[in-house]
Design a protein around this motif. Structure first.
Motif, PDB file in Angstrom:
ATOM      1  N   ALA A 199      11.957  10.007  -1.550  1.00  0.00           N
ATOM      2  CA  ALA A 199      12.386  10.668  -0.317  1.00  0.00           C
ATOM      3  C   ALA A 199      11.295  10.620   0.742  1.00  0.00           C
ATOM      4  O   ALA A 199      11.563  10.330   1.925  1.00  0.00           O
ATOM      5  CB  ALA A 199      12.769  12.112  -0.623  1.00  0.00           C
ATOM      6  N   LEU A 200      10.054  10.908   0.338  1.00  0.00           N
ATOM      7  CA  LEU A 200       8.935  10.844   1.286  1.00  0.00           C
ATOM      8  C   LEU A 200       8.691   9.415   1.738  1.00  0.00           C
ATOM      9  O   LEU A 200       8.401   9.157   2.926  1.00  0.00           O
ATOM     10  CB  LEU A 200       7.677  11.422   0.614  1.00  0.00           C
ATOM     11  CG  LEU A 200       6.396  11.426   1.455  1.00  0.00           C
ATOM     12  CD1 LEU A 200       6.584  12.232   2.730  1.00  0.00           C
ATOM     13  CD2 LEU A 200       5.229  11.972   0.639  1.00  0.00           C
ATOM     14  N   PHE A 236      18.337   9.498  -9.836  1.00  0.00           N
ATOM     15  CA  PHE A 236      18.036   8.361  -8.967  1.00  0.00           C
ATOM     16  C   PHE A 236      17.514   7.210  -9.811  1.00  0.00           C
ATOM     17  O   PHE A 236      16.927   7.415 -10.880  1.00  0.00           O
ATOM     18  CB  PHE A 236      16.974   8.734  -7.921  1.00  0.00           C
ATOM     19  CG  PHE A 236      17.356   9.895  -7.047  1.00  0.00           C
ATOM     20  CD1 PHE A 236      17.971   9.692  -5.817  1.00  0.00           C
ATOM     21  CD2 PHE A 236      17.112  11.193  -7.461  1.00  0.00           C
ATOM     22  CE1 PHE A 236      18.326  10.769  -5.020  1.00  0.00           C
ATOM     23  CE2 PHE A 236      17.466  12.270  -6.671  1.00  0.00           C
ATOM     24  CZ  PHE A 236      18.074  12.059  -5.452  1.00  0.00           C
ATOM     25  N   SER A 237      17.710   6.015  -9.314  1.00  0.00           N
ATOM     26  CA  SER A 237      17.077   4.851  -9.912  1.00  0.00           C
ATOM     27  C   SER A 237      15.633   4.792  -9.433  1.00  0.00           C
ATOM     28  O   SER A 237      15.207   5.583  -8.588  1.00  0.00           O
ATOM     29  CB  SER A 237      17.818   3.570  -9.507  1.00  0.00           C
ATOM     30  OG  SER A 237      17.681   3.343  -8.111  1.00  0.00           O
ATOM     31  N   GLY A 238      14.860   3.869  -9.957  1.00  0.00           N
ATOM     32  CA  GLY A 238      13.463   3.783  -9.568  1.00  0.00           C
ATOM     33  C   GLY A 238      13.246   3.461  -8.116  1.00  0.00           C
ATOM     34  O   GLY A 238      12.178   3.726  -7.569  1.00  0.00           O
ATOM     35  N   HIS A 239      14.239   2.887  -7.459  1.00  0.00           N
ATOM     36  CA  HIS A 239      14.111   2.530  -6.040  1.00  0.00           C
ATOM     37  C   HIS A 239      14.592   3.648  -5.120  1.00  0.00           C
ATOM     38  O   HIS A 239      14.707   3.447  -3.914  1.00  0.00           O
ATOM     39  CB  HIS A 239      14.901   1.249  -5.745  1.00  0.00           C
ATOM     40  CG  HIS A 239      14.444   0.073  -6.542  1.00  0.00           C
ATOM     41  ND1 HIS A 239      13.224  -0.539  -6.342  1.00  0.00           N
ATOM     42  CD2 HIS A 239      15.032  -0.604  -7.566  1.00  0.00           C
ATOM     43  CE1 HIS A 239      13.079  -1.557  -7.191  1.00  0.00           C
ATOM     44  NE2 HIS A 239      14.173  -1.609  -7.941  1.00  0.00           N
ATOM     45  N   GLY A 240      14.867   4.809  -5.687  1.00  0.00           N
ATOM     46  CA  GLY A 240      15.280   5.939  -4.860  1.00  0.00           C
ATOM     47  C   GLY A 240      16.760   5.965  -4.538  1.00  0.00           C
ATOM     48  O   GLY A 240      17.209   6.789  -3.754  1.00  0.00           O
ATOM     49  N   PHE A 270      13.603   5.370 -13.696  1.00  0.00           N
ATOM     50  CA  PHE A 270      14.639   6.392 -13.528  1.00  0.00           C
ATOM     51  C   PHE A 270      13.963   7.742 -13.339  1.00  0.00           C
ATOM     52  O   PHE A 270      12.898   7.991 -13.897  1.00  0.00           O
ATOM     53  CB  PHE A 270      15.537   6.432 -14.775  1.00  0.00           C
ATOM     54  CG  PHE A 270      16.446   7.624 -14.864  1.00  0.00           C
ATOM     55  CD1 PHE A 270      17.668   7.635 -14.212  1.00  0.00           C
ATOM     56  CD2 PHE A 270      16.081   8.751 -15.602  1.00  0.00           C
ATOM     57  CE1 PHE A 270      18.507   8.734 -14.295  1.00  0.00           C
ATOM     58  CE2 PHE A 270      16.910   9.845 -15.693  1.00  0.00           C
ATOM     59  CZ  PHE A 270      18.128   9.838 -15.030  1.00  0.00           C
ATOM     60  N   TYR A 271      14.591   8.618 -12.532  1.00  0.00           N
ATOM     61  CA  TYR A 271      14.115   9.997 -12.461  1.00  0.00           C
ATOM     62  C   TYR A 271      15.272  10.912 -12.091  1.00  0.00           C
ATOM     63  O   TYR A 271      16.247  10.510 -11.442  1.00  0.00           O
ATOM     64  CB  TYR A 271      12.940  10.139 -11.475  1.00  0.00           C
ATOM     65  CG  TYR A 271      13.273   9.950 -10.019  1.00  0.00           C
ATOM     66  CD1 TYR A 271      13.511  11.037  -9.178  1.00  0.00           C
ATOM     67  CD2 TYR A 271      13.332   8.669  -9.455  1.00  0.00           C
ATOM     68  CE1 TYR A 271      13.787  10.864  -7.848  1.00  0.00           C
ATOM     69  CE2 TYR A 271      13.613   8.493  -8.121  1.00  0.00           C
ATOM     70  CZ  TYR A 271      13.840   9.597  -7.320  1.00  0.00           C
ATOM     71  OH  TYR A 271      14.127   9.417  -5.982  1.00  0.00           O
ATOM     72  N   MET A 272      15.168  12.172 -12.540  1.00  0.00           N
ATOM     73  CA  MET A 272      16.181  13.184 -12.283  1.00  0.00           C
ATOM     74  C   MET A 272      15.482  14.480 -11.890  1.00  0.00           C
ATOM     75  O   MET A 272      14.580  14.945 -12.604  1.00  0.00           O
ATOM     76  CB  MET A 272      17.057  13.401 -13.526  1.00  0.00           C
ATOM     77  CG  MET A 272      18.120  14.483 -13.357  1.00  0.00           C
ATOM     78  SD  MET A 272      19.163  14.698 -14.837  1.00  0.00           S
ATOM     79  CE  MET A 272      20.221  13.264 -14.688  1.00  0.00           C
ATOM     80  N   THR A 332       0.831  -1.215   0.000  1.00  0.00           N
ATOM     81  CA  THR A 332       0.000   0.000   0.000  1.00  0.00           C
ATOM     82  C   THR A 332       0.864   1.262   0.000  1.00  0.00           C
ATOM     83  O   THR A 332       0.564   2.236  -0.696  1.00  0.00           O
ATOM     84  CB  THR A 332      -0.925   0.007   1.222  1.00  0.00           C
ATOM     85  OG1 THR A 332      -0.136  -0.152   2.415  1.00  0.00           O
ATOM     86  CG2 THR A 332      -1.948  -1.113   1.137  1.00  0.00           C
ATOM     87  N   ILE A 333       1.943   1.241   0.772  1.00  0.00           N
ATOM     88  CA  ILE A 333       2.828   2.407   0.824  1.00  0.00           C
ATOM     89  C   ILE A 333       3.601   2.548  -0.486  1.00  0.00           C
ATOM     90  O   ILE A 333       3.799   3.655  -0.995  1.00  0.00           O
ATOM     91  CB  ILE A 333       3.779   2.293   2.029  1.00  0.00           C
ATOM     92  CG1 ILE A 333       2.981   2.345   3.328  1.00  0.00           C
ATOM     93  CG2 ILE A 333       4.828   3.401   2.005  1.00  0.00           C
ATOM     94  CD1 ILE A 333       3.812   2.153   4.581  1.00  0.00           C
ATOM     95  N   GLU A 334       4.038   1.415  -1.058  1.00  0.00           N
ATOM     96  CA  GLU A 334       4.754   1.472  -2.332  1.00  0.00           C
ATOM     97  C   GLU A 334       3.863   2.022  -3.442  1.00  0.00           C
ATOM     98  O   GLU A 334       4.301   2.824  -4.266  1.00  0.00           O
ATOM     99  CB  GLU A 334       5.242   0.063  -2.713  1.00  0.00           C
ATOM    100  CG  GLU A 334       6.376  -0.457  -1.867  1.00  0.00           C
ATOM    101  CD  GLU A 334       7.664   0.320  -2.082  1.00  0.00           C
ATOM    102  OE1 GLU A 334       7.901   0.757  -3.224  1.00  0.00           O
ATOM    103  OE2 GLU A 334       8.405   0.499  -1.107  1.00  0.00           O
TER     104      GLU A 334
END
Length: 458
Positions: free
Chosen positions: A34-35, A212-216, A113-115, A24-26
């Motif tokens: 980060a949150l 960051f990778s998808g896992h933060g 991925f995200y930047m 549920t949190i994922e």
């Protein structure tokens, strides 16, 4: 001790129970690593709040689902021009072609991925978070304050991806240009399909600071990899039918070095399209003009022919005749005020790819150049045949031009002595005829008296 015992409540969950990911949190906070980490840390220090965070996560997921389902379909107005861009209610054109695609775009999905803090220039000019969803589905941009998705494009509809140096900047930068299908300025979308917009963002030269990778997990500078190298690698890994194209000196490099960074080679040519100033890049898959709206990308299969006009001492114009795939109509684009110093390099590029010859346009469209640059055996044979035909045509044209010049320089009176003697004989014959005419005239005037006049007095 007794007071502490009475007021203490046993934890409902132990830290061992939340050591793994909670679905549920994922699902609710997967896009905010980060949150999400702060939530897990809070649960670890105060396990009795575990159920509270689960309820918050469920409520957040329900809100997102409700907002996605409330998106209204795009209304297409029949009497508008086909090339006009249809806008959504919030003023953003996602170019996905329908409400279901828009809902998928805005719905939370796991990230590959995200930047953060990426400077976007198109279709909006602001700093956003660049995201690529897992499963090679979407490239999108998220607002860093409201956490809402601003725009995006399905990866399977991306037709061209370019990584180009930003000209005339003291600091070295790169523009990544994502050109979806029907967004190249040449091929219009089918009737009833909204025209998408290109997506462009700028990356500074140097190591990645907020990637960051998808896992933060933050992606650091590994083995000298710059932010531009990282983004290019991630895009190549997630694009199945195309690859990132960069300029190279083998295709074209300007004869004038980069003015703002000494000693650096420049790959652009400054030009005007009407009153708009921009830059031309001559790439391995086509010719790009930017960076002001609308961007133009002339893929080789869309180019009918290229010619030069207004060739002056210092500048010249480049005219590109383009044709949309499957269309018989052509349109001409003129780029003016190009410096003469780059004429030789541009002319070599055009002749190398056979772009000046309209007779080869059909072959280019039938062949459709391989985006990844890997030529198949069939394409290699076709390219060699085209090159051979082009050389034969060129040699034939040169021979015909030489014959035309010889005909223009031909002088009948300077071909040899025989013709000269013939002319002299004709002149002597004319003199004899003139003498006979004079004699006849004297005879007519004097009549019989002419017989008594001595010949030496005539």
């Amino acid at each position: 001790m007794a007071f502490a015992t009475i007021n203490s409540t046993p934890p409902t969950h132990t830290p061992a129970q939340i050591s793994t990911q909670v679905p549920t949190i994922e699902d609710a906070f997967g896009a905010e690593p980060a949150l999400k980490k702060r939530i897990y840390d809070a649960i670890g220090s105060t396990p009795h709040y575990f159920s509270l965070f689960e309820d918050i996560a469920r409520y957040t997921s329900s809100l997102r689902t409700r907002n996605a389902n409330s998106v209204q379909p795009i209304q297409v107005i029949p009497d508008e021009p086909v090339a006009k861009k249809r806008k959504l209610e919030n003023g953003t054109d996602y170019g996905t072609g329908g409400a279901q695609s828009l809902a998928d775009l805005k719905t939370h999905k796991a990230l590959q991925f995200y930047m953060q803090d990426v400077s976007f220039a198109m279709p909006q000019r602001k700093k956003l978070t660049l995201e690529i969803t897992a499963g090679n589905e979407y490239l999108r941009a998220r607002n860093q304050t409201s956490k809402e998705v601003e725009f995006g494009v399905p990866l399977d509809r991306v037709q061209h991806v370019l990584c180009l140096p930003v000209p005339e900047k003291t600091q070295r930068q790169f523009n990544f240009c994502i050109i979806p299908q029907y967004a190249d300025g040449i091929n219009p979308p089918p009737n009833g399909v909204p025209a998408p917009e290109a997506v462009m963002w700028t990356i500074n030269d140097g190591p990645a600071k907020a990637a960051f990778s998808g896992h933060g997990q933050q992606i650091g500078n590994q083995e000298g990899e710059t932010a531009e190298d990282l983004v290019r690698r991630v895009l190549n890994e997630n694009l199945s039918h195309t690859q990132v194209i960069r300029p190279c000196a083998q295709e074209f490099a300007s004869s004038m070095p980069e003015g703002h960074r000494k000693g650096e080679m420049a790959y652009h040519v400054k030009a005007f399209r009407g009153s708009k100033e921009g830059y031309l890049f001559f790439l391995s898959t086509g010719i790009f003009f930017g960076y002001k709206k609308p961007l133009l990308f002339f893929a080789f299969e869309n180019i009918d022919s290229i010619s030069y006009t207004s060739v002056l001492q210092r500048t010249f114009n480049l005219n590109i005749v383009a044709r949309a795939l499957g269309s018989d109509e052509t349109q001409e684009f003129e780029f003016s005020m190009i410096d003469q110093a780059d004429y030789s390099g541009i002319d070599t590029y055009i002749k190398t790819h056979g772009l000046q010859d309209a007779s080869l346009a059909e072959a280019r469209r039938a062949k459709r150049y391989n985006i990844n640059g890997a030529k198949t055996e069939e394409n290699g044979e076709a390219a060699s045949q085209e090159a051979e035909e082009s050389e034969l045509q060129k040699a034939q044209r040169e021979l015909e031009d030489q014959e035309d010049e010889e005909e223009e320089d031909y002088d009948p009176g300077s071909e040899g002595e025989s013709e000269g003697s013939g002319s002299s004989s004709e002149e002597n014959s004319d003199d004899d005829q003139d003498d006979d005419a004079d004699g006849n005239l004297v005879a007519e005037e004097l009549g019989s008296e002419a017989e008594d006049v001595p010949e030496d007095e005539l």
